[in-house]
Design a protein around this motif. Structure first.
Motif, PDB file in Angstrom:
ATOM      1  N   ALA A 154      36.165  49.309  18.193  1.00 53.42           N
ATOM      2  CA  ALA A 154      36.459  48.100  18.457  1.00 53.42           C
ATOM      3  C   ALA A 154      37.440  47.776  19.823  1.00 53.42           C
ATOM      4  O   ALA A 154      37.190  46.664  20.295  1.00 53.42           O
ATOM      5  N   GLY A 155      38.060  48.895  19.961  1.00 58.28           N
ATOM      6  CA  GLY A 155      38.854  48.710  21.385  1.00 58.28           C
ATOM      7  C   GLY A 155      37.951  48.915  22.474  1.00 58.28           C
ATOM      8  O   GLY A 155      38.209  47.935  23.446  1.00 58.28           O
ATOM      9  N   TYR A 199      37.521  38.723  34.780  1.00 58.53           N
ATOM     10  CA  TYR A 199      36.475  38.275  35.941  1.00 58.53           C
ATOM     11  C   TYR A 199      36.493  36.800  35.928  1.00 58.53           C
ATOM     12  O   TYR A 199      36.193  36.399  37.153  1.00 58.53           O
ATOM     13  N   LEU A 200      36.176  36.194  35.021  1.00 58.30           N
ATOM     14  CA  LEU A 200      36.010  34.634  34.629  1.00 58.30           C
ATOM     15  C   LEU A 200      37.162  34.041  35.241  1.00 58.30           C
ATOM     16  O   LEU A 200      36.715  32.973  35.825  1.00 58.30           O
ATOM     17  N   THR A 212      35.882  27.203  31.624  1.00 61.29           N
ATOM     18  CA  THR A 212      35.293  27.016  30.143  1.00 61.29           C
ATOM     19  C   THR A 212      35.019  28.331  29.234  1.00 61.29           C
ATOM     20  O   THR A 212      35.506  28.684  28.185  1.00 61.29           O
ATOM     21  N   ILE A 213      33.940  28.994  29.876  1.00 59.21           N
ATOM     22  CA  ILE A 213      33.495  30.347  29.383  1.00 59.21           C
ATOM     23  C   ILE A 213      34.846  31.322  28.937  1.00 59.21           C
ATOM     24  O   ILE A 213      34.917  31.652  27.955  1.00 59.21           O
ATOM     25  N   SER A 214      35.576  31.439  30.018  1.00 56.32           N
ATOM     26  CA  SER A 214      36.845  32.297  29.903  1.00 56.32           C
ATOM     27  C   SER A 214      37.799  31.675  28.641  1.00 56.32           C
ATOM     28  O   SER A 214      38.391  32.596  28.038  1.00 56.32           O
ATOM     29  N   ASP A 215      37.931  30.467  28.593  1.00 53.72           N
ATOM     30  CA  ASP A 215      38.851  29.963  27.670  1.00 53.72           C
ATOM     31  C   ASP A 215      38.080  30.374  26.095  1.00 53.72           C
ATOM     32  O   ASP A 215      38.875  30.748  25.131  1.00 53.72           O
ATOM     33  N   TYR A 216      36.744  30.380  25.922  1.00 53.04           N
ATOM     34  CA  TYR A 216      36.124  30.392  24.639  1.00 53.04           C
ATOM     35  C   TYR A 216      36.067  31.612  24.464  1.00 53.04           C
ATOM     36  O   TYR A 216      36.395  32.337  23.284  1.00 53.04           O
ATOM     37  N   ALA A 217      35.705  32.600  25.393  1.00 52.31           N
ATOM     38  CA  ALA A 217      35.916  34.103  25.306  1.00 52.31           C
ATOM     39  C   ALA A 217      37.118  34.698  24.834  1.00 52.31           C
ATOM     40  O   ALA A 217      37.398  35.322  23.965  1.00 52.31           O
ATOM     41  N   LEU A 232      35.346  42.881  26.723  1.00 56.56           N
ATOM     42  CA  LEU A 232      35.465  41.292  26.641  1.00 56.56           C
ATOM     43  C   LEU A 232      36.758  40.861  27.215  1.00 56.56           C
ATOM     44  O   LEU A 232      36.630  39.883  28.034  1.00 56.56           O
ATOM     45  N   ALA A 233      37.745  41.761  27.357  1.00 61.24           N
ATOM     46  CA  ALA A 233      38.980  41.363  28.174  1.00 61.24           C
ATOM     47  C   ALA A 233      38.639  41.497  29.566  1.00 61.24           C
ATOM     48  O   ALA A 233      39.141  40.599  30.300  1.00 61.24           O
TER      49      ALA A 233
END
Length: 166
Positions: free
Chosen positions: A126-127, A139-140, A42-47, A133-134
């Motif tokens: 930004a990159g 990882y998630l 779920t966290i990976s989906d939202y991220a 984040l990527a």
């Protein structure tokens, strides 16, 4: 056209190497898999959703040729999605959780790295945020037991290439 052929060639050369899980995949799974795999998923989906929306928003707000660059980023996502789905169905690699044979390569991770690549060519700060984040999304995906490490590693490379070449 040259960039598209290059990406296809790399993808086709890499996928036979990852037809089945290997010892590295198994070890990484043992270490990174969460007890609550559903939460990690779920966290990976939202991220991922936040990263995609943020990348498109950032691109649309940047100086001249905003519309053209935004279209290119959307095109990179579309190309990445098509390539990912084609390979998932062609390779048929079993997911670590055993649910289906669509493990190779991680679509979430490749999409997240499209964002990172697209952000990196626009703005280094930004990159760098996008890369962090990527990597967290990748990882998630392992923590959620949806992907092997090698699925995530190849997805990251393919996605980043799609992000910087479009």
């Amino acid at each position: 056209m040259e960039a598209i052929m290059f990406r296809l060639m790399i993808a086709l050369l890499l996928f036979p190497l990852y037809a089945e899980a290997n010892q590295l995949d198994e070890k990484v799974r043992e270490v990174l898999r969460w007890e609550n795999t559903q939460l990690a998923g779920t966290i990976s989906d939202y991220a991922l959703g936040g990263l995609v929306v943020g990348t498109i928003g950032f691109t649309a707000s940047q100086g001249k040729n905003r519309l053209g660059r935004t279209g290119a980023v959307v095109g990179a996502y579309a190309f990445n999605f098509g390539l990912t789905e084609l390979l998932k169905r062609s390779v048929g690699r079993l997911r670590p959780n055993g649910i289906n044979r669509e493990s190779f390569w991680s679509g979430h991770t490749s999409t997240a790295f499209v964002s990172a690549g697209a952000l990196m060519i626009q703005d280094r700060t930004a990159g760098a945020i996008g890369l962090g984040l990527a990597a967290a999304v990748g990882y998630l995906r392992i923590a959620a037991d949806w992907h092997w490490f090698s699925d995530v590693a190849v997805g990251a490379g393919v996605g980043y290439a799609n992000g910087i070449f479009f």
